[in-house]
Design an enzyme around this catalytic site. Structure first.
Site, short mmCIF file in Angstrom:
data_model
loop_
_atom_site.label_atom_id
_atom_site.label_comp_id
_atom_site.label_asym_id
_atom_site.label_seq_id
_atom_site.Cartn_x
_atom_site.Cartn_y
_atom_site.Cartn_z
N CYS A 1 70.73 18.46 21.07
CA CYS A 1 69.77 19.34 21.73
C CYS A 1 69.59 20.57 20.85
O CYS A 1 70.37 20.80 19.93
CB CYS A 1 70.24 19.73 23.13
N HIS B 1 82.17 6.36 49.89
CA HIS B 1 83.38 6.56 49.11
C HIS B 1 83.69 8.04 48.98
O HIS B 1 82.83 8.89 49.21
CB HIS B 1 83.24 5.94 47.71
#
Length: 626
Positions: A174, A67
């Site tokens: 984080c 693709h």
């Protein structure tokens, strides 16, 4: 949009005569052109081959889905092909591919090819359905099989989805809250959309929590995913199924996490008053090292705003002051403006160690640990043990409070209310004072003094070696534990009056995104069109000292990208030391250059390191197949 809306009869071949991968892509592109989807077949094929260079689309089990998204695509479309005997297609399982679907999407279509690919992959992973397609006697039968399977598979999903609220919730976080937090949120959100799962994600970023989960959201949810490298507020999830994992898994294993979340097998989380980080079930066993890392990062993430704000203001004090040779110790406070910046910045900077220790302790022992940790950090600061002493004080405070909780658990229930307001703070602060004053401060202060003296008295060649080490560490995992270890050491040295290490750390951290951005610009034939577009944003990420901008490229091609970036970062760190550059602010990238010692050579060090990284990456990455 259904799959059969994109797949036309004249774009299907049920008995193709093809012998290799290139021939398969050529034939599929011909079929795509017959469907009227392409304005330029050759340009589209180049995009498909470039996609294969970045990673095979041979899914395994006999299936391949080449693709591409390209400006040569007039409208989104599919082409399908069956090769009954199979051909070699570099499939993930090493087996021949027999069933092929090619996807074409215009470059203006927002991830349409990904959505269609996901739906196709879901359907054709059913072995019986796959074999039925391969054995289809006509194109009409082929299309009817797909249409029936798609209707049965995807129209059934809403029946199992709650009519009110979100089925799955998530929290991402984080330590610095700049990149990983939002990358994980985006990955989970996109996969949930593709899987048809009503989903909401809360991001605990540098600007605070966004898209916060409400009590109603939590009540109606089947499961909550916590993808975080620091602790998040967990009491609100008491009694709900909870998965806890690393923030990187939110980026790279989103589908796996979502599948587990809707499996009905996730254990119930039971919150206790003792800690937010214990007494819950995780999708992975946490090692002692991982637990220590999480507690440390919780302290560091809360400390950073004080260090950054205070550090930059202190640097501005030196920038706007006038040096007086007769009184060098007052440099930074001679003029009223400089004295103002020094006073405010110093006040902010003074909170650095108490906040670090306090939030490490809070991560271990919940709120009762906060006050004990703050006191420990303040005593470490005044007692000369500095950053290292505050680290030890934070962990010690947390476990002192946990010990007090365990000892006092046998007290009568009537005394439960006075524990957090009297017993824990009184005894915790007392024991912390004894520990830090008589056990931690004396040896650690001596070690601290020795380390700073050693750094300041090192000969140039030794300091250059330090620059190589700390600069290179910033590119090893680009935001992970090694990167954070170098950053913590840099901020520790900064707190103790040594500014060269921090300069090397930031220079090393800026190089990976810049090296990749430069390589996508000047050696664009090594990258896909999508990569080249992403490379532009890496200029901004690198100049802003956001090393995480390099992660998507490193994840896609680690054996080439990571070594190139490490060498480039090490070069920048070494040159920063060699040029005698200093940095008083632990963040900011080019925005704090005016406050850097020897700024022009500092910029030169970063530029040279970035060019070195670019050249190495260009050498290691070969031009994509045309």
């Amino acid at each position: 949009m259904r799959i059969t809306d994109l797949l036309k009869l004249n774009s299907i071949s049920l008995d193709a005569k093809v012998s290799d991968k290139k021939g398969a892509i050529d034939t599929l592109a011909d079929l795509m052109e017959k469907g009227g989807n392409l304005s330029d077949k050759e340009t589209y094929k180049k995009a498909v081959f470039a996609r294969e260079e970045s990673g095979t689309t041979g899914l395994g089990d006999g299936i391949a889905t080449p693709h591409a998204k390209s400006s040569a695509v007039k409208e989104a479309g599919l082409a399908a092909m069956v090769i009954k005997d199979g051909i070699e297609f570099d499939s993930l399982d090493g087996q021949p591919a027999r069933l092929f679907f090619m996807i074409a999407a215009p470059d203006t279509a927002a991830d349409l090819h990904v959505e269609v690919l996901s739906r196709l992959a879901t359907l054709i992973m059913d072995p019986e359905f796959k074999e039925a397609l391969i054995l289809a006697k006509s194109k009409e039968e082929f299309l009817k099989l797909i249409d029936t399977k798609e209707a049965g598979k995807f129209n059934a999903k809403p029946e199992t989805t709650p009519t009110d609220g979100y089925r799955v919730l998530a929290v991402t976080a984080c330590p610095t809250g700049i990149a990983h937090t939002f990358m994980a949120a985006e990955s989970l959100e996109q996969h949930a959309k593709q899987m048809g799962i009503p989903f909401k994600v809360e991001t605990n970023g540098s600007g605070g929590a966004k898209n916060t989960l409400t009590a109603k959201d939590i009540k109606n949810a089947e499961c909550i995913i916590i993808a975080a490298d620091k602790n998040v507020e967990m009491a609100r999830f008491n009694g709900k199924p909870v998965i806890q994992t690393k923030v990187s898994n939110g980026i790279n294993k989103a589908e796996e996490l979502l599948n587990k979340a809707i499996s009905g097998t996730v254990p119930i989380y039971n919150h206790t008053a003792n800690t937010d980080s214990a007494s819950f079930d995780s999708d992975e066993s946490e090692s002692v090292g991982r637990q220590i890392y999480k507690h440390l990062m919780n302290g560091v993430s809360h400390m950073l705003p004080f260090v950054i704000g205070g550090g930059i203001l202190i640097a501005l004090a030196f920038l706007f002051d006038v040096f007086d040779p007769a009184n060098p110790s007052k440099f930074g406070s001679n003029t009223p403006l400089a004295a103002f910046f020094m006073g405010v910045g110093g006040a902010s900077f003074g909170f650095m160690l108490p906040v670090l220790a306090g939030f490490i302790a809070m991560s271990i022992a919940d709120r009762p640990g906060l006050a004990v940790g703050f006191v420990g950090g303040a005593l470490a600061n005044s007692g000369g043990s500095g950053f290292l002493g505050a680290l030890l004080a934070g962990f010690a405070a947390g476990y002192i409070v946990l010990g007090l909780k365990k000892i006092s658990s046998g007290l009568p229930q009537t005394l439960e209310g006075i524990k957090p307001v009297l017993i824990y703070p009184l005894l915790g602060v007392f024991f912390m004072g004894v520990l830090i004053t008589f056990i931690i401060n004396p040896p650690v202060a001596g070690i601290n003094t020795w380390m700073m003296d050693t750094l300041k008295n090192m000969d140039p060649s030794s300091r250059i070696l330090l620059g190589v080490i700390f600069g290179g560490m910033m590119a090893v995992d680009m935001g992970g534990p090694v990167n954070k270890a170098a950053y913590v050491i840099g901020t520790g040295a900064l707190a103790n009056g040594e500014f060269g290490v921090m300069a090397s750390v930031m220079a090393g951290g800026m190089v990976p995104p810049l090296a990749i951005a430069l390589c996508t610009t000047f050696f664009g034939n090594r990258f896909t069109e999508s990569d080249r577009k992403s490379g532009i944003t890496n200029y901004i990420m690198g100049l802003s000292f956001i090393t995480e901008g390099a992660i998507p490229f490193a994840a896609a091609d680690p054996l080439r990208v990571i070594p190139s970036c490490i060498i480039g970062s090490a070069t920048a760190g070494a040159l920063s030391m060699a040029f005698g550059c200093t940095l008083r602010a632990p963040h900011g990238g080019i925005f704090v250059v005016p406050t850097i010692g020897n700024p022009l050579m500092y910029l030169a060090a970063i530029a040279i390191g970035s060019v070195v990284g670019m050249i190495l990456l260009a050498i290691l990455k070969k031009p994509l197949t045309k």
